[in-house]
Design an enzyme around this catalytic site. Structure first.
Site, PDB file in Angstrom:
ATOM      1  N   LYS A  42       0.829  -1.213   0.000  1.00  0.00           N
ATOM      2  CA  LYS A  42       0.000   0.000   0.000  1.00  0.00           C
ATOM      3  C   LYS A  42       0.867   1.269   0.000  1.00  0.00           C
ATOM      4  O   LYS A  42       2.077   1.205   0.245  1.00  0.00           O
ATOM      5  CB  LYS A  42      -0.933  -0.042   1.216  1.00  0.00           C
ATOM      6  N   TYR A  81     -12.330  -2.470  -3.458  1.00  0.00           N
ATOM      7  CA  TYR A  81     -12.868  -2.628  -2.103  1.00  0.00           C
ATOM      8  C   TYR A  81     -14.397  -2.515  -2.095  1.00  0.00           C
ATOM      9  O   TYR A  81     -14.974  -2.084  -1.090  1.00  0.00           O
ATOM     10  CB  TYR A  81     -12.249  -1.593  -1.173  1.00  0.00           C
ATOM     11  N   ASN A  89      -2.124   0.491   6.639  1.00  0.00           N
ATOM     12  CA  ASN A  89      -1.603  -0.736   7.255  1.00  0.00           C
ATOM     13  C   ASN A  89      -0.726  -1.579   6.324  1.00  0.00           C
ATOM     14  O   ASN A  89      -0.682  -2.799   6.426  1.00  0.00           O
ATOM     15  CB  ASN A  89      -2.741  -1.546   7.878  1.00  0.00           C
ATOM     16  N   HIS A 147      -2.124  -5.391   1.616  1.00  0.00           N
ATOM     17  CA  HIS A 147      -3.386  -6.110   1.436  1.00  0.00           C
ATOM     18  C   HIS A 147      -3.068  -7.540   1.033  1.00  0.00           C
ATOM     19  O   HIS A 147      -2.093  -7.782   0.313  1.00  0.00           O
ATOM     20  CB  HIS A 147      -4.234  -5.480   0.323  1.00  0.00           C
ATOM     21  N   GLU A 200      -9.640 -10.874  -7.335  1.00  0.00           N
ATOM     22  CA  GLU A 200      -8.676  -9.783  -7.185  1.00  0.00           C
ATOM     23  C   GLU A 200      -7.517  -9.908  -8.177  1.00  0.00           C
ATOM     24  O   GLU A 200      -7.034  -8.899  -8.699  1.00  0.00           O
ATOM     25  CB  GLU A 200      -8.149  -9.757  -5.747  1.00  0.00           C
TER      26      GLU A 200
HETATM   27  P1  RTP Z   1      -7.123  -5.747   3.356  1.00  0.00           P
HETATM   28  O1  RTP Z   1      -8.432  -6.123   2.686  1.00  0.00           O
HETATM   29  O2  RTP Z   1      -6.643  -4.366   3.000  1.00  0.00           O
HETATM   30  O3  RTP Z   1      -6.085  -6.817   3.153  1.00  0.00           O
HETATM   31  O4  RTP Z   1      -7.345  -5.712   4.950  1.00  0.00           O
HETATM   32  P2  RTP Z   1      -8.087  -6.785   5.826  1.00  0.00           P
HETATM   33  O5  RTP Z   1      -8.624  -7.921   4.982  1.00  0.00           O
HETATM   34  O6  RTP Z   1      -7.176  -7.136   6.950  1.00  0.00           O
HETATM   35  O7  RTP Z   1      -9.294  -5.918   6.400  1.00  0.00           O
HETATM   36  P3  RTP Z   1     -10.721  -5.611   5.734  1.00  0.00           P
HETATM   37  O8  RTP Z   1     -11.758  -5.915   6.750  1.00  0.00           O
HETATM   38  O9  RTP Z   1     -10.851  -6.251   4.383  1.00  0.00           O
HETATM   39  O10 RTP Z   1     -10.672  -4.036   5.558  1.00  0.00           O
HETATM   40  C1  RTP Z   1     -10.061  -3.427   4.436  1.00  0.00           C
HETATM   41  C2  RTP Z   1      -9.274  -2.216   4.882  1.00  0.00           C
HETATM   42  O11 RTP Z   1     -10.192  -1.249   5.400  1.00  0.00           O
HETATM   43  C3  RTP Z   1      -9.605  -0.569   6.488  1.00  0.00           C
HETATM   44  N1  RTP Z   1     -10.436  -0.743   7.667  1.00  0.00           N
HETATM   45  N2  RTP Z   1     -10.670   0.232   8.491  1.00  0.00           N
HETATM   46  N3  RTP Z   1     -11.590   1.784  10.650  1.00  0.00           N
HETATM   47  C4  RTP Z   1     -11.935   0.497  10.579  1.00  0.00           C
HETATM   48  O12 RTP Z   1     -12.630  -0.051  11.415  1.00  0.00           O
HETATM   49  C5  RTP Z   1     -11.446  -0.269   9.452  1.00  0.00           C
HETATM   50  N4  RTP Z   1     -11.716  -1.536   9.222  1.00  0.00           N
HETATM   51  C6  RTP Z   1     -11.056  -1.828   8.082  1.00  0.00           C
HETATM   52  C7  RTP Z   1      -8.252  -1.172   6.749  1.00  0.00           C
HETATM   53  O13 RTP Z   1      -7.271  -0.309   6.176  1.00  0.00           O
HETATM   54  C8  RTP Z   1      -8.311  -2.499   6.024  1.00  0.00           C
HETATM   55  O14 RTP Z   1      -7.038  -2.901   5.576  1.00  0.00           O
HETATM   56 MG    MG Z   2      -9.771  -7.580   3.254  1.00  0.00          MG
END
Ligand code: RTP
Ligand code: MG
Length: 141
Positions: free
Chosen positions: A11, A51, A114, A117, A128
């Site tokens: 990212k 997303y 973070n 991804h 994806e």
């Molecule tokens: P990613 O898709 O980016 O790999 O991250 P992830 O699976 O660990 O988390 P996901 O639930 O898919 O969320 C995508 C991205 O959204 C942001 N996020 N912010 N503020 C919040 O509560 C929150 N929750 C998610 C994060 O940047 C996350 O990587």
């Molecule tokens: Mg995710």
């Protein structure tokens, strides 16, 4: 467990920290192979479409804003159990909760920025990978 492919994105925060090489090195040391890679500057449509599952979430606008804030490196990783292995290497979504030694623990400070991804299921990985790469851009090795 069979050989799998997964989509990884380095990212904008991690690219800005000049950590591309260190992050890819972690994938390689864990036995994952890069079979496709490119650097891109996402626009709102491309990041929002990626997303789309989070479209109704309160953090969606910030997420798209962040993902378009600078270049990203997208890559396809291939290997034994690649989807779960990559998620293990990444650590928890919130870097403050990420296990020591994970990419997010070492390179990220906030849940919004973070570092990486990774696809979260075989279905997501397939969608994806196709979202960013033509079949002809993937180089089996
Ligand atoms: P990613 O898709 O980016 O790999 O991250 P992830 O699976 O660990 O988390 P996901 O639930 O898919 O969320 C995508 C991205 O959204 C942001 N996020 N912010 N503020 C919040 O509560 C929150 N929750 C998610 C994060 O940047 C996350 O990587
Ligand atoms: Mg995710």
């Amino acid at each position: 467990m069979a050989t799998q492919r997964t989509l990884s994105i380095i990212k904008p925060d991690a690219v800005a920290k000049n950590a591309i090489g260190e992050i890819i090195s972690r994938f390689e040391k864990a036995g994952l192979k890069v079979v496709a890679a490119k650097m891109l500057k996402l626009d709102d449509d491309k990041a929002g479409g990626f997303y789309a599952e989070h479209k109704e979430r309160p953090f969606f606008k910030d997420l798209v804003g962040f993902m378009t804030s600078g270049p990203v490196v997208v890559q396809v990783l291939e290997g034994e159990d690649a989807i779960a292995k990559n998620r293990d290497l990444m650590g928890a979504t919130n870097p403050k909760e990420a296990a020591p030694g994970t990419i997010r623990a070492d390179f990220a400070e906030t849940i919004d920025a973070n570092a990486v991804h990774g696809s979260d299921s075989p279905e997501s990985a397939e969608r994806e990978i196709a979202y960013f790469f033509q079949d002809s851009e993937i180089c089996p090795r």
